[in-house]
Design a protein around this motif. Structure first.
Motif, mmCIF file in Angstrom:
data_model
loop_
_atom_site.group_PDB
_atom_site.id
_atom_site.type_symbol
_atom_site.label_atom_id
_atom_site.label_comp_id
_atom_site.label_asym_id
_atom_site.label_seq_id
_atom_site.Cartn_x
_atom_site.Cartn_y
_atom_site.Cartn_z
ATOM 1 N N ARG A 21 1.869 6.136 -7.402
ATOM 2 C CA ARG A 21 0.809 6.991 -7.946
ATOM 3 C C ARG A 21 1.315 8.424 -8.116
ATOM 4 O O ARG A 21 1.060 9.078 -9.134
ATOM 5 N N GLU A 22 2.057 8.895 -7.136
ATOM 6 C CA GLU A 22 2.599 10.244 -7.198
ATOM 7 C C GLU A 22 3.662 10.350 -8.288
ATOM 8 O O GLU A 22 3.716 11.320 -9.041
ATOM 9 N N VAL A 57 -4.976 -2.586 -5.432
ATOM 10 C CA VAL A 57 -5.224 -1.273 -6.046
ATOM 11 C C VAL A 57 -6.717 -0.981 -6.117
ATOM 12 O O VAL A 57 -7.157 0.166 -5.973
ATOM 13 N N SER A 66 2.206 10.610 -11.739
ATOM 14 C CA SER A 66 1.612 11.916 -12.034
ATOM 15 C C SER A 66 2.669 12.953 -12.398
ATOM 16 O O SER A 66 2.379 13.961 -13.038
ATOM 17 N N GLN A 86 0.830 -1.208 0.000
ATOM 18 C CA GLN A 86 0.000 0.000 0.000
ATOM 19 C C GLN A 86 0.862 1.255 0.000
ATOM 20 O O GLN A 86 0.539 2.243 -0.681
ATOM 21 N N GLU A 87 1.985 1.216 0.711
ATOM 22 C CA GLU A 87 2.904 2.368 0.701
ATOM 23 C C GLU A 87 3.557 2.523 -0.671
ATOM 24 O O GLU A 87 3.748 3.645 -1.161
ATOM 25 N N GLN A 88 3.887 1.396 -1.292
ATOM 26 C CA GLN A 88 4.452 1.460 -2.653
ATOM 27 C C GLN A 88 3.454 2.079 -3.620
ATOM 28 O O GLN A 88 3.816 2.907 -4.472
ATOM 29 N N ILE A 89 2.201 1.711 -3.485
ATOM 30 C CA ILE A 89 1.167 2.217 -4.385
ATOM 31 C C ILE A 89 1.055 3.736 -4.263
ATOM 32 O O ILE A 89 0.930 4.445 -5.275
ATOM 33 N N VAL A 90 1.119 4.261 -3.045
ATOM 34 C CA VAL A 90 1.045 5.710 -2.836
ATOM 35 C C VAL A 90 2.214 6.407 -3.525
ATOM 36 O O VAL A 90 2.036 7.423 -4.221
ATOM 37 N N ILE A 91 3.417 5.879 -3.346
ATOM 38 C CA ILE A 91 4.616 6.479 -3.951
ATOM 39 C C ILE A 91 4.530 6.431 -5.479
ATOM 40 O O ILE A 91 4.819 7.417 -6.174
ATOM 41 N N LEU A 131 -2.320 0.761 -11.609
ATOM 42 C CA LEU A 131 -2.764 2.136 -11.336
ATOM 43 C C LEU A 131 -3.285 2.794 -12.612
ATOM 44 O O LEU A 131 -4.299 3.498 -12.591
#
Length: 1010
Positions: A388-389, A490, A392, A381-386, A438
């Protein structure tokens, strides 16, 4: 006289002065109007005046170039006079000023915008082409340089006119001679470069120019000697690329594949020359424009080529963090070439080993090098946040469609046992999967927000969705498991909410909702997304609970009634390139999805849901609501009548839910007529309980040879008869084969059903025994269905083809000879019996199953029914095609390519004659499908050459093919008066001439413009 004062308005002081001088020089000649269009032309025969005009034009063009004033009103107003003067001087062909005139012409076409020169293109080309073969090499070089610029910017509407000029002047042959002369004459390198570049541009624009170039072995030998020259490499490679656009040209080049491909790969690795690198990548794209080309190239230099592609994809950033313009163009070409991952082959493992994963991540994420280490020891979940940013912030969004497609190809074709070699590799693969997941969620969000009118905003979303689909269903267990796990994570926040939107999209289409009609891109995204959801246990159940199977079945029926054919190019514009649009003579092979994207992804999602999430009670309700027999019938129709492999695979996969295993086909249904028919059966399969089944050796030998003893599978080396097999058959003796006690009657019967029909129907109670039997018989496609494994992307449909029985192995079960009405062919001798009379060792069971006429003949009891030979009243060439059709349902067809175009009319007629003969025979033998296919071939041939109709109309009449004769007359109608005038109709009977005249009158009355 022209007024210069008027022309000086709006220009700079220097430009105005030069403009005045130009018109003073032009006014020393005079302007006249000539031709039907009253075009203005400058005339002057005085050499000194011509020199003055040329120098004035040169100075004026220098000023335009230095001041970047090509859009100045002075320039636009002067173009017609400048071009007209140069055209007149070039036409005059004075040797003393020709070099100067061609240099200034080359300067003009480079300095002035092509848009304002288009009206002069045909005249300029006409004069420049005529000077290509002059003895003044400098003049030839300038002409070639000017023509290169003109053709590079030629508008589409001028292509036909320019090609007519080039043909009239034999420009291609002149250029070929100039290129060959470079090897034997002392000429400057610039001469070769300009001639080769010009020849390349002509070949690129006009496919009909390619045959005479790639078929010139001396030219190819000359290029082979020159390709190692460093300064000549760009020109040679560009010429190779243009030749490779022709499928036959590509084959010719690959005859010397090792030498050419070594140079190509070396050029792709040339870091010191961007132009050489680019030409290397473009040649690779042209040679691998389709799967066959990819396979041929990869056989020669797989590892080296893949490494060069991955090296090209590895970006080299400026200090600002962005790619230089030249580097960006190289990365794009590398990514385009990396799309070869979509094809089956052995190259995918080399991509992984060469570091393709890291290269894709560096292109996808601006700062992957910085965040790489941090991803090692944090939760998903932490990897997904990083990530996603990071996604972008990426500055290369235009590359994403390529990245997703390359990745999708890699995972779809990875080996089952593939695993990352190191922990870093594992992190890279998992990061790619997470980024794709993502992007997949983002694609659903975008699909909800777009309308069909804003299609440009959808670039890349189809590729991202497709990549995740390939991951979820990857044959590689590691990638598939990781993808399902990561995608589930995700989707945790919004995944279930999307299901309602996806199903509503399909329902809006199939229910014809007038107020909310989704666009094609939204439908495709919805179907792909549902197929992805179906691969996830939690979400697959949710889709089923929301009546997903029902929605997909309704959509399937709607699509079959209202088929929408979509080329992927319309949804993925990044796949467009200048090469694929200009190819010719490459074999037309259906992609796995073809134009049936919506059908394929609908069947895909439906198959997964029905196999893994639908309970027996649910399926029973569905079968009652939708009529099971109709569903089965519709799926069988897809298997039989659709040419694209993907939908056929998934239709067959769904049929296994209804207890039908295999691949229904027209040929299978024909051969299936012989199932359980003991007539002509020559093998008795005896079970342990002494029950027996009678079968036909020829069918078993090809379709399931493991049922026969090993000696029956081998060719009998010696035979006392000139026609092996006929001695044994005359006594109707049968081979007895005793089977193992593990084989029971019911299982064997079902297996034979598959052997004869190509599919079988069975309940769950027999599956275990059938699996064992199918495994023993090595029937892999059937085992695939029994175990209900997902079809592998790109897998070909198993063929039902008995042509192998026409070889030596099948000759021992032959019981009839097929002879053509050809008495003898030069150097023809049967490889089986050595007889000189052209014939086939055929099998009555195949013939009577394929042809009702022959069935009636064999069962008539007349003398012919017992004859060992059937004389077929057609030529040997026709018999070859007939037998191929009878044994495979495939008709060998001519390829209407550049080789066909190079044939004389009589040669083309000779190629079409067997199909006219077969049209006649098909009517006599009641073979409607064969007649339809042969008729279509003849019409396709007529469409390539109307003059062929003059010859064919008589041939059609000779075989009583009056419909063909009428169509030939229709093709001749626009040429009627021309043919009558030149006497070409004199060879025809008066009735045919009248037929053509009537067609011509009818054509003039309806006003059709051919």
């Amino acid at each position: 006289m022209r007024s210069a004062a008027k022309q000086t308005v709006g220009g700079s002081s220097r430009m105005s002065t030069l403009h005045q001088r130009l018109y003073k020089a032009l006014n020393l000649g005079h302007f006249v109007r000539c031709g039907d269009n009253k075009e203005q032309k400058w005339l002057c025969t005085d050499i000194e005046t011509q020199k003055l005009v040329i120098r004035s034009i040169h100075a004026f063009l220098d000023c335009i170039s230095s001041e970047s004033s090509s859009q100045n009103p002075l320039v636009k107003d002067s173009v017609d006079d400048i071009a007209g003067a140069l055209e007149s001087i070039l036409e005059f062909k004075s040797g003393s000023i020709l070099k100067l005139a061609t240099d200034v012409t080359a300067k003009m076409v480079n300095v002035l915008p092509s848009s304002i020169l288009q009206s002069h293109v045909t005249h300029l080309v006409h004069h420049l082409v005529s000077l290509l073969f002059t003895r003044q090499l400098e003049v030839s070089i300038s002409c070639a340089s000017a023509l290169n610029s003109i053709l590079s910017n030629l508008s589409t509407k001028r292509e036909k006119e320019v090609w007519e000029i080039l043909k009239e002047r034999n420009s291609v042959l002149v250029l070929v001679k100039n290129v060959k002369d470079f090897c034997i004459a002392d000429t400057p390198m610039e001469y070769f470069q300009e001639m080769a570049f010009l020849l390349s541009k002509i070949l690129w624009r006009w496919p009909s120019s390619r045959f005479c170039v790639w078929s010139d072995s001396k030219l190819l030998d000359a290029l082979d000697k020159l390709k190692a020259e460093s300064s000549l490499k760009p020109a040679v490679l560009q010429l190779y690329s243009s030749l490779a656009l022709c499928g036959n040209g590509a084959k010719k080049l690959l005859e010397n594949g090792k030498s050419i491909l070594k140079v190509m790969v070396d050029c792709m690795n040339r870091l010191d020359s961007h132009s050489v690198q680019m030409e290397g990548f473009r040649l690779a794209q042209c040679l691998m424009v389709n799967e066959q080309g990819c396979v041929a190239v990869m056989k020669i230099c797989c590892k080296q080529l893949v490494k060069a592609i991955v090296d090209g994809m590895n970006k080299r950033c400026l200090s600002s963090g962005k790619l230089a313009k030249v580097q960006m163009s190289l990365v794009v070409e590398s990514c385009r070439l990396a799309l070869i991952t979509r094809w089956v082959g052995n190259h995918h493992s080399y991509f992984w080993k060469a570091g393709a994963g890291r290269a894709l991540l560096d292109l996808l994420l601006t700062n992957f090098g910085e965040i790489h280490q941090s991803l090692h020891h944090i939760s998903l979940q932490e990897q997904i946040v990083i990530l996603r940013e990071a996604l972008s912030e990426s500055y290369l969004p235009s590359l994403r469609p390529y990245i997703w497609d390359v990745l999708g190809g890699l995972v779809a074709n990875s080996a089952e046992d593939f695993t990352p070699m190191t922990h870093d590799d594992e992190v890279e693969v998992n990061t790619l999967i997470a980024c794709a997941c993502l992007a997949f969620v983002e694609s659903i969000t975008m699909a909800r927000q777009i309308s069909q009118s804003s299609i440009s905003s959808t670039v890349g979303i189809e590729s991202a969705s497709r990549a995740v689909l390939m991951m979820v269903y990857s044959p590689c267990k590691y990638i598939s498991c990781q993808s399902r796990f990561i995608l589930s994570e995700v989707l945790k926040l919004t995944g279930k909410d999307y299901i309602e939107y996806l199903l509503n999209t399909l329902n809006a289409v199939s229910c014809k909702n007038k107020f909310q009609v989704p666009g094609n891109i939204q439908v495709v995204i919805s179907l792909i997304s549902l197929a992805c959801y179906a691969g996830l246990p939690t979400y697959g159940n949710r889709v089923t609970e929301c009546q997903g199977i029902r929605s997909l079945l309704i959509f399937l029926r709607w699509w079959l009634s209202n088929p929408i054919y979509i080329k992927r190019l319309s949804l993925a514009p990044h796949l467009h390139n200048s090469f694929s649009e200009r190819v010719c003579c490459h074999p037309c092979v259906e992609d796995w999805e073809g134009e049936d994207m919506q059908l394929l992804f609908c069947l895909w999602g439906l198959a997964e849901l029905m196999h893994h999430f639908a309970s027996q009670a649910y399926l029973c309700n569905m079968k009652l609501e939708f009529d099971e027999s109709q569903i089965v019938r519709e799926l069988e129709e897809i298997c039989i009548n659709h040419s694209t492999p993907g939908p056929r695979w998934y239709a067959a996969y769904i049929l296994s839910c209804f207890g039908l295993y295999g691949f229904p086909s027209k040929f299978g249904k024909r051969i299936g007529k012989a199932f359980m028919d003991n007539e002509f059966a020559d093998v008795e399969l005896i079970l342990a309980n002494q029950d027996s089944l009678h079968v036909h050796k020829v069918i078993i030998l090809v379709r399931c040879p493991q049922l026969l003893p090993s000696q029956e599978q081998q060719l009998e080396k010696k035979s006392s008869s000139a026609f092996p097999g006929l001695d044994k058959k005359s006594s109707r003796s049968k081979t007895e084969v005793r089977l193992s006690a593990h084989v029971d009657h019911q299982s064997l019967l079902k297996l034979l059903e598959y052997v004869y029909f190509g599919y079988l129907q069975s309940g769950e109670d027999l599956l275990k025994k059938l699996r064992i039997l199918a495994k023993h018989c090595d029937l892999q496609p059937l085992l695939h269905m029994f175990y209900r494994r997902n079809p592998r992307w790109g897998a070909p449909i198993p063929t039902f083809d008995l042509t192998a029985a026409l070889g030596p192995a099948g000759s021992h079960s032959s019981d009839v000879l097929l002879e053509a009405n050809t008495i003898q062919l030069l150097n023809w001798r049967c490889s089986i019996c050595s007889a000189p009379i052209p014939h086939y060792h055929a099998h009555k069971v195949v013939l009577l199953s394929s042809c009702d006429y022959l069935r009636a003949l064999f069962q008539s009891g007349m003398q012919e029914s017992n004859s060992e030979t059937i004389k077929v009243p057609i030529s040997w060439n026709s018999l070859v095609k007939l037998v191929s059709w009878l044994y495979s349902y495939k008709l060998p067809k001519p390829i209407f390519d550049c080789l066909w175009d190079s044939m004389a009319v009589d040669q083309r007629l000779h190629e079409l004659q067997p199909y006219v003969e077969l049209c006649w025979l098909a009517e006599f033998w009641l073979l409607e499908d064969l007649h339809e296919q042969c008729f279509s071939v003849v019409i396709s041939g007529l469409e390539t050459d109307r003059y062929l109709s003059v010859k064919l109309i008589q041939l059609a009449a000779d075989f009583s093919q009056w419909k063909l004769a009428e169509i030939a007359a229709t093709y001749m109608a626009p040429l009627y008066h021309q043919l009558r005038h030149c006497g070409d109709l004199d060879q025809l009977d008066e009735s045919f001439i009248e037929m053509v005249r009537s067609a011509s009158v009818q054509l003039s009355q309806v006003g059709i413009n051919y």
